[in-house]
Each structure stands twice: as C-alpha cells, then as structure tokens.
Scaffold this motif. Structure first.
Motif, mmCIF file in Angstrom:
data_model
loop_
_atom_site.group_PDB
_atom_site.id
_atom_site.type_symbol
_atom_site.label_atom_id
_atom_site.label_comp_id
_atom_site.label_asym_id
_atom_site.label_seq_id
_atom_site.Cartn_x
_atom_site.Cartn_y
_atom_site.Cartn_z
ATOM 1 N N GLY A 22 0.808 -1.217 0.000
ATOM 2 C CA GLY A 22 0.000 0.000 0.000
ATOM 3 C C GLY A 22 0.833 1.254 0.000
ATOM 4 O O GLY A 22 1.645 1.475 -0.883
ATOM 5 N N ASN A 23 0.676 2.071 1.046
ATOM 6 C CA ASN A 23 1.306 3.381 1.079
ATOM 7 C C ASN A 23 1.764 3.721 2.495
ATOM 8 O O ASN A 23 1.740 2.880 3.392
ATOM 9 N N ILE A 24 2.180 4.975 2.685
ATOM 10 C CA ILE A 24 2.684 5.408 3.985
ATOM 11 C C ILE A 24 1.609 5.311 5.066
ATOM 12 O O ILE A 24 1.897 4.992 6.227
ATOM 13 N N PHE A 25 0.360 5.558 4.695
ATOM 14 C CA PHE A 25 -0.741 5.450 5.662
ATOM 15 C C PHE A 25 -0.819 4.031 6.227
ATOM 16 O O PHE A 25 -0.942 3.832 7.441
ATOM 17 N N LYS A 26 -0.718 3.039 5.359
ATOM 18 C CA LYS A 26 -0.769 1.646 5.805
ATOM 19 C C LYS A 26 0.490 1.284 6.584
ATOM 20 O O LYS A 26 0.443 0.485 7.521
ATOM 21 N N LEU A 27 1.609 1.875 6.195
ATOM 22 C CA LEU A 27 2.853 1.648 6.935
ATOM 23 C C LEU A 27 2.692 2.091 8.383
ATOM 24 O O LEU A 27 3.061 1.361 9.316
ATOM 25 N N LYS A 28 2.131 3.271 8.587
ATOM 26 C CA LYS A 28 1.951 3.793 9.946
ATOM 27 C C LYS A 28 1.056 2.876 10.771
ATOM 28 O O LYS A 28 1.307 2.658 11.964
ATOM 29 N N ASN A 29 0.028 2.341 10.146
ATOM 30 C CA ASN A 29 -0.880 1.444 10.862
ATOM 31 C C ASN A 29 -0.196 0.157 11.309
ATOM 32 O O ASN A 29 -0.475 -0.364 12.393
ATOM 33 N N GLN A 30 0.703 -0.353 10.471
ATOM 34 C CA GLN A 30 1.336 -1.638 10.771
ATOM 35 C C GLN A 30 2.580 -1.517 11.639
ATOM 36 O O GLN A 30 2.920 -2.428 12.385
ATOM 37 N N LEU A 66 5.833 11.826 8.790
ATOM 38 C CA LEU A 66 6.380 10.689 9.528
ATOM 39 C C LEU A 66 7.073 11.133 10.820
ATOM 40 O O LEU A 66 6.996 10.448 11.843
ATOM 41 N N GLU A 67 7.730 12.271 10.764
ATOM 42 C CA GLU A 67 8.406 12.782 11.957
ATOM 43 C C GLU A 67 7.406 12.999 13.094
ATOM 44 O O GLU A 67 7.638 12.581 14.238
ATOM 45 N N ASN A 68 6.284 13.628 12.782
ATOM 46 C CA ASN A 68 5.252 13.876 13.798
ATOM 47 C C ASN A 68 4.609 12.577 14.278
ATOM 48 O O ASN A 68 4.272 12.439 15.460
ATOM 49 N N PHE A 69 4.445 11.635 13.352
ATOM 50 C CA PHE A 69 3.861 10.343 13.719
ATOM 51 C C PHE A 69 4.732 9.631 14.755
ATOM 52 O O PHE A 69 4.239 9.164 15.793
ATOM 53 N N PHE A 70 6.027 9.549 14.502
ATOM 54 C CA PHE A 70 6.919 8.827 15.412
ATOM 55 C C PHE A 70 7.131 9.570 16.729
ATOM 56 O O PHE A 70 7.378 8.947 17.769
ATOM 57 N N LEU A 71 7.008 10.896 16.708
ATOM 58 C CA LEU A 71 7.127 11.672 17.942
ATOM 59 C C LEU A 71 6.024 11.311 18.939
ATOM 60 O O LEU A 71 6.230 11.364 20.156
ATOM 61 N N LYS A 72 4.857 10.929 18.420
ATOM 62 C CA LYS A 72 3.747 10.526 19.291
ATOM 63 C C LYS A 72 4.119 9.317 20.140
ATOM 64 O O LYS A 72 3.588 9.113 21.226
ATOM 65 N N PHE A 73 5.044 8.500 19.608
ATOM 66 C CA PHE A 73 5.484 7.300 20.322
ATOM 67 C C PHE A 73 6.849 7.517 20.992
ATOM 68 O O PHE A 73 7.494 6.567 21.415
ATOM 69 N N LYS A 74 7.264 8.813 21.032
ATOM 70 C CA LYS A 74 8.548 9.195 21.631
ATOM 71 C C LYS A 74 9.718 8.475 20.953
ATOM 72 O O LYS A 74 10.665 8.020 21.603
ATOM 73 N N CYS A 75 9.619 8.374 19.621
ATOM 74 C CA CYS A 75 10.680 7.777 18.812
ATOM 75 C C CYS A 75 11.342 8.854 17.955
ATOM 76 O O CYS A 75 10.719 9.863 17.614
#
Length: 245
Positions: A102-110, A133-142
């Motif tokens: 799929g795409n980046i959206f599906k990557l974030k989900n998995q 992606l930077e903001n997405f991973f920051l939510k998980f403190k990564c």
C-alpha cells in the motif's frame, strides 16, 4: 496526421522505464520511452548501526542507500512499502523484511505495534525531512531521521520525443507511477501547450494519490491499478491497450 496504432509512453526514470519496457515487449505492446524524472545519488553518510528500524518506501531508496555495504544492528527491523521494493532489497542481501502493501498510511498502521520509547528510525529517501512521519513517530517518543540518499529531479530528458509522441499519438496510454511524475507530466503539458492533445489519452496510475495530482491538472480518462505495484500496473495497461485493438 495522428498515429492510429495504440502506443504506450513510459515516463519513469530511465532504468525503471527500461525494466517496464521489457515486460511490455513480452506482450507485443508498442511503446516509447521518454523519462520525465532524473535520479541522482546524493552523497551523504549515516551510521546505520545506530538505528532500530529502517524504512524503505521506494526502490530508489534501496538502490541508493548502499545498505548492503553498511553495518546494521543484528535485530534491526526493516520495513518496505510495496512488493517491488521488497524484491529489490532481497537481491541485496538476506534480510528479515516486513513488507507493507500500500502506502505510507498503511505503513503507519502496521509499524505502530513495533514501536518502543526511544527507538531510532531511519528512512533512506529523496528528501531531508518528512514532517508527516516525523510527527507520527514523535507521538510514540521515537526519533525519526529522513536520510536523503538520492535526488529526484523533474527533467524532460527527451523533450522533442515527448512532444512528438503527445502530438502524433491520439490513441495512447500513459502510465504514471508516482505523484512527482504526475506533476512533471502536467508541467511539461502546460509548458508546451499540449493540453488539447491529451483529451483522448488514457492515464494508468498506481494509486488514488497519483490520480488526484492528474485531476488537479484537469486530465480525464484516469484508471487506477487494483494494487500499487508493477504487476497490477501491467495488468491494467494490457486491459486498456486491448480495448482499442
């Protein structure tokens, strides 16, 4: 005078267009190659061994990352987006790969179920920053790092061939594999005043995202592949080609 024989215009970067053309030739499909993107390796170094997760979202990321010459963690998690990206990475070395269709959206989900606080993520790509992606991973403190390992430039490599094809082939199929290629096509179409010659052409695209870019350019006759990979792009190209035989 317009050429009534159905033809396919391949606008991918040169190496990718050549690869696609070999498949089209097997099915006796007429094509021409006129790349709208030029890919160049970007010289920059990064220590892969510091990262817990490596993401490859494109074949070019694999090609220009030099991962096969890098030292990586023994337990590193490697994620790929798309089967073609996975196949190319498997040719480099025997990695344990988690593929996302799929795409980046599906990557974030998995990928979220694998994330732990403090993890470092590396993403070999064509830019130095990916805010989404930077903001997405920051939510998980990564800690996410976009590693620019190649440049993808909009360049009409064979401009005369491109213009002649658009003007002389009323019945034509134009596969578009990325949003950047879609933008490059629209740019060249407008710059050379070719809008009127694109009315009857069929655009076969790899995703809804790419379709949206073409719609912005006021193009019609857009068909989206069932899945975002080469196999399903070729399948759809064949279907649209045979419709007009």
């Amino acid at each position: 005078m317009n050429n009534k024989i159905m033809k396919i215009l391949l606008t991918r970067p040169k190496n990718d267009s050549i690869k696609t053309s070999k498949t089209l030739r097997k099915f006796s499909l007429a094509f021409e190659i006129s790349p709208l993107l030029k890919i160049k390796k970007h010289k920059c170094d990064v220590d892969y061994s510091k990262f817990d997760i490596i993401i490859f979202s494109s074949k070019n990321g694999v090609r220009y990352s030099d991962i096969d010459n890098r030292k990586i963690k023994e337990n590193v998690l490697i994620f790929t987006v798309g089967t073609e990206t996975t196949k190319l990475l498997n040719k480099k070395a025997n990695y344990k790969i988690l593929n996302v269709e799929g795409n980046i959206f599906k990557l974030k989900n998995q990928i979220r179920v694998f994330l732990k606080k403090g993890m470092k993520i590396l993403h070999p790509t064509f830019r130095n920053k990916n805010t989404e992606l930077e903001n997405f991973f920051l939510k998980f403190k990564c800690n996410y790092t976009a590693f620019k390992c190649y440049n993808s430039e909009m360049v009409n490599v064979c401009e005369t061939n491109f213009i002649n094809f658009i003007m002389q082939n009323d019945q034509a199929i134009i596969p578009i594999y990325s949003s950047l290629t879609a933008n490059a096509f629209i740019k060249e179409m407008k710059r050379n005043n070719l809008e009127a010659f694109c009315t009857n052409k069929k655009f076969v695209v790899i995703s809804q995202k790419v379709k949206k870019e073409l719609v912005k350019g006021k193009l019609d006759n857009i068909f989206v592949a069932e899945k975002p990979d080469e196999k399903h792009m070729i399948k759809l190209i064949k279907e649209k080609y045979l419709e007009d035989e």
